[in-house]
Design an enzyme around this catalytic site. Structure first.
Site, short mmCIF file in Angstrom:
data_model
loop_
_atom_site.label_atom_id
_atom_site.label_comp_id
_atom_site.label_asym_id
_atom_site.label_seq_id
_atom_site.Cartn_x
_atom_site.Cartn_y
_atom_site.Cartn_z
N SER A 251 -2.41 -37.81 27.01
CA SER A 251 -2.38 -39.13 26.41
C SER A 251 -3.75 -39.88 26.01
CB SER A 251 -1.26 -39.88 27.26
OG SER A 251 -0.97 -41.33 27.00
N GLN B 111 -3.95 -37.17 21.84
CA GLN B 111 -3.01 -38.15 21.61
C GLN B 111 -3.54 -39.49 21.53
OE1 GLN B 111 -1.40 -40.93 23.66
NE2 GLN B 111 -1.00 -42.42 21.64
N TYR C 202 -4.25 -43.84 20.45
CA TYR C 202 -3.48 -44.67 20.84
C TYR C 202 -4.40 -45.09 19.31
CZ TYR C 202 1.23 -45.07 23.17
OH TYR C 202 2.37 -44.52 23.61
N THR D 267 0.10 -41.32 17.93
CA THR D 267 1.34 -42.39 17.46
C THR D 267 1.55 -43.40 16.62
OG1 THR D 267 1.17 -40.89 19.50
CG2 THR D 267 2.87 -42.92 19.37
N LYS E 77 2.26 -38.83 14.89
CA LYS E 77 3.80 -38.31 15.92
C LYS E 77 4.72 -39.70 15.51
CE LYS E 77 4.59 -37.80 20.77
NZ LYS E 77 4.86 -38.97 21.67
N HIS F 286 10.03 -40.89 20.54
CA HIS F 286 8.95 -41.35 21.60
C HIS F 286 10.05 -41.24 22.83
CE1 HIS F 286 5.52 -43.61 22.75
NE2 HIS F 286 5.58 -44.21 23.59
N ARG G 262 12.43 -44.76 23.60
CA ARG G 262 11.65 -45.82 24.01
C ARG G 262 10.62 -46.76 23.11
NH1 ARG G 262 10.21 -43.67 29.32
NH2 ARG G 262 7.91 -44.65 29.17
N ASP H 186 10.08 -33.83 18.93
CA ASP H 186 10.72 -34.16 20.32
C ASP H 186 11.44 -35.13 20.56
OD1 ASP H 186 9.34 -37.17 20.82
OD2 ASP H 186 7.61 -36.21 21.65
N SER H 187 12.09 -36.04 21.56
CA SER H 187 12.89 -36.66 22.18
C SER H 187 14.53 -35.92 22.68
CB SER H 187 13.05 -37.33 20.97
OG SER H 187 11.57 -38.21 20.93
N ARG I 21 9.84 -36.08 29.44
CA ARG I 21 10.31 -36.54 30.44
C ARG I 21 10.43 -35.73 31.59
NH1 ARG I 21 13.00 -39.42 27.29
NH2 ARG I 21 12.85 -42.18 27.97
C1 FNR Z 1 6.15 -41.54 27.03
N1 FNR Z 1 5.58 -41.03 25.70
C2 FNR Z 1 4.08 -41.02 25.26
N2 FNR Z 1 4.02 -40.65 23.66
C3 FNR Z 1 2.62 -41.46 23.00
O1 FNR Z 1 2.58 -40.45 22.46
N3 FNR Z 1 1.38 -41.26 23.81
C4 FNR Z 1 1.68 -41.86 25.52
O2 FNR Z 1 0.99 -42.63 26.27
C5 FNR Z 1 3.58 -41.20 25.52
N4 FNR Z 1 3.67 -42.00 27.43
C6 FNR Z 1 4.82 -42.37 27.45
C7 FNR Z 1 5.35 -42.31 28.61
C8 FNR Z 1 6.61 -42.00 29.48
C9 FNR Z 1 6.70 -42.07 31.12
C10 FNR Z 1 7.49 -41.13 28.43
C11 FNR Z 1 8.85 -40.64 29.19
C12 FNR Z 1 7.09 -40.67 27.14
C13 FNR Z 1 6.20 -40.10 24.40
C14 FNR Z 1 6.37 -38.88 24.51
O3 FNR Z 1 5.89 -38.17 24.13
C15 FNR Z 1 7.56 -37.87 24.22
O4 FNR Z 1 7.62 -39.02 22.58
C16 FNR Z 1 8.50 -38.14 24.45
O5 FNR Z 1 8.85 -38.48 26.44
C17 FNR Z 1 10.02 -37.44 24.43
O6 FNR Z 1 10.92 -37.39 24.55
P1 FNR Z 1 12.12 -37.01 26.02
O7 FNR Z 1 11.58 -34.92 26.05
O8 FNR Z 1 11.28 -37.62 27.21
O9 FNR Z 1 13.19 -37.24 25.98
#
Ligand code: FNR
Length: 374
Positions: free
Chosen positions: A111, A133, A135, A161, A243, A267, A270, A298-299, A322
């Protein structure tokens, strides 16, 4: 997977962590404080999207086939000119306190908001496959600096992302008054960046609040549009993957903009509460993209059959979020390895017991459910 069985059955030693990733989450809830656990587990709004992610995967059922010689399986998967050991990578999860979470040779997406500077992660990973990744910052100099640093540190693919131009409404963070960024965690990648530091009147250790505010003000950019991708293409040599794609028209736009792949993702539920379950969006995106670029997913991935279903619906590989963060929190790198091995063992068994030998052999005909026969 036999090793996992033998450990438990013959030596009598129960694994240190549950192999069921839902139980792992409950264990993490007991062990972590409500702030950190809420940050990882939390989702946008009422949690409707996270539930939709589960429902969209659960809506499909595998239809196993018999007598197809599944004695030799091969999980290897081609992606971005590399051969991966399995169709799995670790998703970018910000603010993990980690150096090297990758396990079993599975690629790791670092990240932008990592709590360890990217150069340190790269040094710890050695030859391990690493992707970065981004931002996509409002500040062009910061973006350029991140791309240069990531390229120099051996990150091969860039994951941009798109779904986080703003931080979403996340009640658990708001109610716990816990946002790691605001506590200064997860910003080391920025706090060590020369372009970022150039924008500060005082260094972060002298004025942490101003540094965090600066980070929040520039880490993303709600003003970006599709033509801006041309700039990224000019400044990054390797593959670029977008993404957070959920609409087939956005997937087409990504291909037309010369991108090398898309990740169907919300995400992990989220960002937009009430959004489409990611697996429900996958077939239309895969159809829109066709064979032109790989589609990742993902997700909501929690079990081997989830991986199977995502591949059957058109994904080349999946990212795990997660669950590996919980593995890390509970048992460090060994915890991540445990999560990855458990998921891959279950996936391999699901594949074989359903009559398939390779991930590439899966398509919608392996499933019953809404898209069968599409
Ligand atoms: C994320 N995700 C995420 N995505 C990204 O592109 N940059 C980031 O910094 C983060 N940070 C982040 C923190 C936390 C605590 C979580 C849970 C998620 C999203 C992550 O890459 C991914 O898309 C999801 O977590 C996938 O879903 P599941 O497997 O958690 O259900």
């Amino acid at each position: 997977q036999y090793e996992i069985y033998l450990n438990g059955l013959i030596s009598g030693s129960v694994p240190r962590l549950p192999t069921d990733l839902t139980r792992l989450e409950r264990l993490a809830e007991h062990r972590l404080g409500p702030g950190p656990f809420g940050y990882v587990a939390g989702s946008a709004g009422s949690g409707a999207t996270e539930r939709a992610n589960r429902a969209a995967l659960d809506a499909h059922r595998i239809v196993p086939r018999m007598l197809r010689d599944v004695s030799a399986r091969d999980l290897r998967t081609e992606l971005f000119g590399r051969t991966l050991p399995a169709p799995l990578a670790l998703a970018p999860v910000g603010v993990l306190s980690i150096l090297h979470p990758a396990a079993e040779g599975v690629p790791f997406v670092l990240s932008s908001a990592s709590s360890t500077p990217m150069e340190e992660v790269a040094a710890a990973m050695g030859d391990g496959e690493r992707w970065f990744q981004l931002y996509w910052s409002k500040d062009r100099e910061v973006t350029r600096s991140f791309l240069d640093r990531a390229g120099a540190a051996g990150f091969t693919a860039l994951f941009v992302t798109l779904d986080t131009p703003l931080l979403a409404w996340r009640p658990r963070d708001l109610d716990q008054a816990y946002l790691p960024f605001l506590h200064g965690v997860g910003t080391a990648n920025y706090f060590t960046d020369p372009a970022f530091l150039a924008g500060l009147a005082k260094p972060p250790h002298e004025d942490p609040n101003a540094a965090v505010l600066h980070f929040v003000s520039l880490f993303a950019d709600p003003g970006k549009t599709w033509p801006d991708l041309a700039w990224l293409r000019e400044h990054w040599d390797g593959p670029i993957v977008l993404k957070g794609v959920l609409h087939p028209d956005d997937a087409r736009a990504a291909v037309e903009a010369g991108m090398d792949g898309v990740v169907v993702s919300n995400h992990g539920g989220r960002q937009v509460n009430g959004s489409i379950g990611a697996a429900a969006a996958l077939p239309a995106v895969a159809a829109a993209v066709g064979d032109r670029v790989p589609v990742l997913f993902d997700s909501g991935i929690r079990t081997g059959d989830d991986v199977f279903k995502a591949l059957a619906l058109g994904a080349r590989a999946v990212l795990l979020g997660r669950p590996y963060a919980y593995g890390l929190a509970l048992d460090g790198q060994a915890g991540v390895a445990h999560v990855v091995r458990s998921l891959l063992a279950e996936f391999e068994l699901t594949l074989a017991l359903s009559g398939h030998r390779t991930p590439g052999g899966l398509d919608a005909s392996a499933l019953d459910g809404p898209t069968h026969g599409d």
